[in-house]
Design an enzyme around this catalytic site. Structure first.
Site, mmCIF file in Angstrom:
data_model
loop_
_atom_site.group_PDB
_atom_site.id
_atom_site.type_symbol
_atom_site.label_atom_id
_atom_site.label_comp_id
_atom_site.label_asym_id
_atom_site.label_seq_id
_atom_site.Cartn_x
_atom_site.Cartn_y
_atom_site.Cartn_z
ATOM 1 C CG HIS A 75 -1.771 1.218 1.340
ATOM 2 N ND1 HIS A 75 -2.766 1.544 0.448
ATOM 3 C CD2 HIS A 75 -1.749 2.217 2.269
ATOM 4 C CE1 HIS A 75 -3.327 2.690 0.806
ATOM 5 N NE2 HIS A 75 -2.734 3.115 1.907
ATOM 6 C CD GLN A 77 7.431 0.867 -1.863
ATOM 7 O OE1 GLN A 77 7.933 1.393 -2.852
ATOM 8 N NE2 GLN A 77 7.851 1.126 -0.641
ATOM 9 C CG ASP A 78 -1.055 1.716 -5.061
ATOM 10 O OD1 ASP A 78 -0.796 1.796 -6.278
ATOM 11 O OD2 ASP A 78 -2.198 1.895 -4.585
ATOM 12 C CG HIS A 79 -0.418 6.396 -0.345
ATOM 13 N ND1 HIS A 79 -1.755 6.179 -0.553
ATOM 14 C CD2 HIS A 79 -0.335 7.480 0.457
ATOM 15 C CE1 HIS A 79 -2.452 7.094 0.087
ATOM 16 N NE2 HIS A 79 -1.613 7.895 0.701
#
Length: 103
Positions: A75, A77-79
């Site tokens: 999450h 890294q996605d953010h």
């Protein structure tokens, strides 16, 4: 620093960077380009903070100090990647908005 605290740093700084980029677009839509540019700079500073944390994790892993991969890490890294994309798009949108106003 505990792993969850490190991960939260990426999420917080990434989220701040994305928010600043979105506010920059809103300011450009109002013709407030100086404020928009300041917000893009603030966005970049926040994203750079998150990126430094990420780089530290990568360097630690390269030294053999692996980091546990968790849903929270994914999450984070996605953010960060989302924040970087929004910041880059905000720069383009601001530029296009300036050009549209000057037509």
């Amino acid at each position: 620093m505990e792993n969850q605290e490190i991960i939260m740093g990426i999420i917080i700084h990434g989220g701040n960077g994305r928010s600043c980029a979105m506010r920059a677009i809103a300011e450009a839509k109002k013709g407030q380009f100086e404020e928009a540019e300041k917000l893009v700079e603030e966005s970049s500073e926040e994203i750079n903070k998150a990126h430094r944390i990420q780089t530290d994790l990568i360097q630690a892993e390269a030294r053999g100090d692996g980091t546990e991969i968790s849903l929270l890490m994914v999450h984070a890294q996605d953010h960060l990647m989302n924040a970087m994309t929004v910041r880059d798009l905000s720069i383009e949108i601001i530029d296009l908005t300036k050009k549209t106003i000057h037509l």
